[in-house]
Enzyme design. Structure first.
Site, PDB file in Angstrom:
ATOM      1  N   LYS A  26       0.829  -1.225   0.000  1.00  0.00           N
ATOM      2  CA  LYS A  26       0.000   0.000   0.000  1.00  0.00           C
ATOM      3  C   LYS A  26       0.848   1.251   0.000  1.00  0.00           C
ATOM      4  O   LYS A  26       0.506   2.256  -0.603  1.00  0.00           O
ATOM      5  CB  LYS A  26      -0.948  -0.005   1.203  1.00  0.00           C
ATOM      6  CG  LYS A  26      -0.239  -0.037   2.534  1.00  0.00           C
ATOM      7  CD  LYS A  26      -0.758  -1.094   3.467  1.00  0.00           C
ATOM      8  CE  LYS A  26      -0.218  -2.454   3.113  1.00  0.00           C
ATOM      9  NZ  LYS A  26      -0.477  -3.505   4.020  1.00  0.00           N
ATOM     10  N   LYS A  52      -3.891   3.232   2.952  1.00  0.00           N
ATOM     11  CA  LYS A  52      -5.075   2.483   2.507  1.00  0.00           C
ATOM     12  C   LYS A  52      -6.224   3.438   2.164  1.00  0.00           C
ATOM     13  O   LYS A  52      -6.923   3.250   1.158  1.00  0.00           O
ATOM     14  CB  LYS A  52      -5.499   1.498   3.595  1.00  0.00           C
ATOM     15  CG  LYS A  52      -4.430   0.434   3.876  1.00  0.00           C
ATOM     16  CD  LYS A  52      -4.717  -0.326   5.172  1.00  0.00           C
ATOM     17  CE  LYS A  52      -3.606  -1.301   5.510  1.00  0.00           C
ATOM     18  NZ  LYS A  52      -3.683  -1.833   6.879  1.00  0.00           N
TER      19      LYS A  52
HETATM   20  N1  HSE Z   1       0.025  -3.356  10.062  1.00  0.00           N
HETATM   21  C1  HSE Z   1      -1.266  -3.445   9.475  1.00  0.00           C
HETATM   22  C2  HSE Z   1      -2.320  -3.502  10.570  1.00  0.00           C
HETATM   23  C3  HSE Z   1      -1.462  -4.613   8.575  1.00  0.00           C
HETATM   24  O1  HSE Z   1      -2.007  -3.439  11.756  1.00  0.00           O
HETATM   25  O2  HSE Z   1      -3.482  -3.578  10.227  1.00  0.00           O
HETATM   26  C4  HSE Z   1      -0.798  -4.419   7.244  1.00  0.00           C
HETATM   27  O3  HSE Z   1      -1.260  -3.288   6.617  1.00  0.00           O
END
Ligand code: HSE
Length: 436
Positions: free
Chosen positions: A105, A205
């Site tokens: 992402k 995201k």
């Molecule tokens: N580190 C992210 C989370 C997952 O804690 O949702 C990967 O994007």
């Protein structure tokens, strides 16, 4: 039909998950894809670890360049993460005519325009279901399932680490630092949790979802980002007493004069389904004109949930590879000539409601002064709570929930409220989203 040949860049958690799910469900996946999907080459610096996963069933190299330039590879799956090496390899894969599946992402949010343009020029597919909310097929839903709709807004809990921390803070009444340490011990937070707790991962995201929802370029440099590090568990408790939960939300909303794009903690009514998404789970709430509200819930990370998204992309490519590039699903949902340069609104112009916590002297006229300053900035009060003084203190906490206003109005009002001699210290301000 011949097998479609896949080269994996990186076989850590998600790569191993992809290997195992693909092998376990091969016959069902083949039944859906119409041909075999075969990982024929893996690149990973940890070659011994990689060999242990694939057990001699495919070639293992340490240099990703050997995968992206290999004429016998049709699809490159990039699971390295980060910017530099991943960008270089993805662009090389595209230049060599490979389709690319990526869970990265950060790479797409920051360099998406370069990558999508290169892919379009070369007529190859870039697929990234795994980049947003792991196992939840939210890219598919936004890009295809909701294609008839005018999307109004999206609000998502799209970072499991921070949702886990907030859930623990609420349930156990612990502060942020203690909860983060516990989350790290339990493996829910990374040793370096910066990207998660500062909201950057959620911002990557949200940026991608915004582009797909509204047909705008990916613009990570324009998103407003606040993490959860400064959240006080006291506010989580007060919010709960008022019927709200605090969540780290990724929000993008179509407004008349532009698009809101922001990540920050927000109060949401406890009765909303999304407010009850707890622990490391993810959920995305989409408001669109024809469907109304639709909610997508599931695991946003982890080996097999993320592998599920990677393999869904592989199946899509296996089905669509032969289709003329002009007739495939566009990377960002809209055809390039239908993309718009709608501005992203600065945070000062965002419209939302607010939770304010002030520490004040308990004497006549204090509230009147505060409410007058709010009224002077056309801010209307929705709810109000005054607490007893905390033990050993003479000052009292008051909590005010406002109706919607623009951020610049509340900031101006707060600046004046903080100058009142009856108000101690700074005002705590948290945005509030009704998500109706
Ligand atoms: N580190 C992210 C989370 C997952 O804690 O949702 C990967 O994007």
């Amino acid at each position: 039909m011949e097998a479609i040949r896949v080269g994996l860049l990186g076989i850590g958690t998600v790569g191993s998950g992809t290997w195992h799910v693909l092998n376990r469900n091969q016959s069902e996946i083949m039944g859906r894809a119409g041909r075999e999907i075969k990982i024929t080459m893996v690149a990973d610096h940890h070659t011994e670890r990689a060999k242990a996963v694939v057990g001699g069933q495919c070639e293992v190299v340490s240099d990703g360049n050997l995968v992206v330039t290999n004429p016998d590879i049709d699809i490159v799956v990039e699971l390295i993460g980060g910017y530099d090496a991943a960008k270089d390899l993805v662009l090389k894969a595209i230049a060599n005519g490979k389709h690319v599946v990526t869970a990265n992402k950060a790479l797409l949010a920051v360099h998406g325009d370069t990558i999508f343009r290169a892919a379009k020029d070369k007529g190859v597919i870039i697929a990234f279901e795994a980049a947003v909310a792991g196992g939840i097929p939210i890219i598919k839903a936004l890009r295809e399932g909701l294609t008839a709709n005018r999307i109004e807004w999206i609000a998502g809990i799209i970072n499991g680490t921070t949702n886990f921390i907030l859930s623990e803070m609420r349930e156990k009444g612990l502060d942020f630092d203690t909860t983060l340490k516990a989350a790290q011990t339990l493996g829910y937070a990374e040793a370096d949790p910066t990207f998660d707790i500062e909201g950057i991962d959620a911002a990557h995201k949200a940026t991608l979802m915004s582009a797909i929802a509204f047909g705008i370029p990916v613009q990570f440099d324009k998103i407003h980002v606040e993490g959860i590090t400064r959240l006080d568990s006291l506010d989580i408790r007060y919010a709960e007493q008022l019927g709200y939960r605090i969540k780290l939300l990724g929000i993008t909303r179509r407004m008349e004069n532009g698009i809101e794009l922001r990540v920050h903690p927000a109060l949401i009514p406890a009765e909303r389904l999304i407010a009850n998404v707890e622990g490391a789970m993810n959920a995305v709430l989409v408001k669109s004109d024809a469907v109304g509200a639709s909610l997508y819930y599931g695991k946003g990370a982890g080996a097999e949930p993320t592998a599920s998204a990677v393999i869904a992309d592989l199946v899509d490519i296996a089905r669509l590879e032969a289709v003329d590039p002009e007739h495939r699903v566009p990377y960002l949902a809209f055809q390039p000539d239908a993309m718009r340069d709608t501005p992203i609104l600065p945070i000062s112009e965002v419209t939302t409601s607010y939770y304010l916590r002030l520490k004040v002297k308990d004497q006549p006229g204090v509230l009147a002064d505060i409410t007058r300053l709010l009224a002077d900035h056309s801010i209307s009060i929705d709810a109000f709570l005054q607490k007893e003084p905390r033990e050993g203190e003479t000052l009292v906490d008051i909590i005010i929930l406002t109706h919607q206003t623009q951020e610049k109005n509340i900031n101006a009002a707060i600046a004046q409220i903080e100058k009142l001699r009856t108000v101690a210290g700074s005002v705590t301000r948290i945005r509030l989203e009704e998500l109706e």
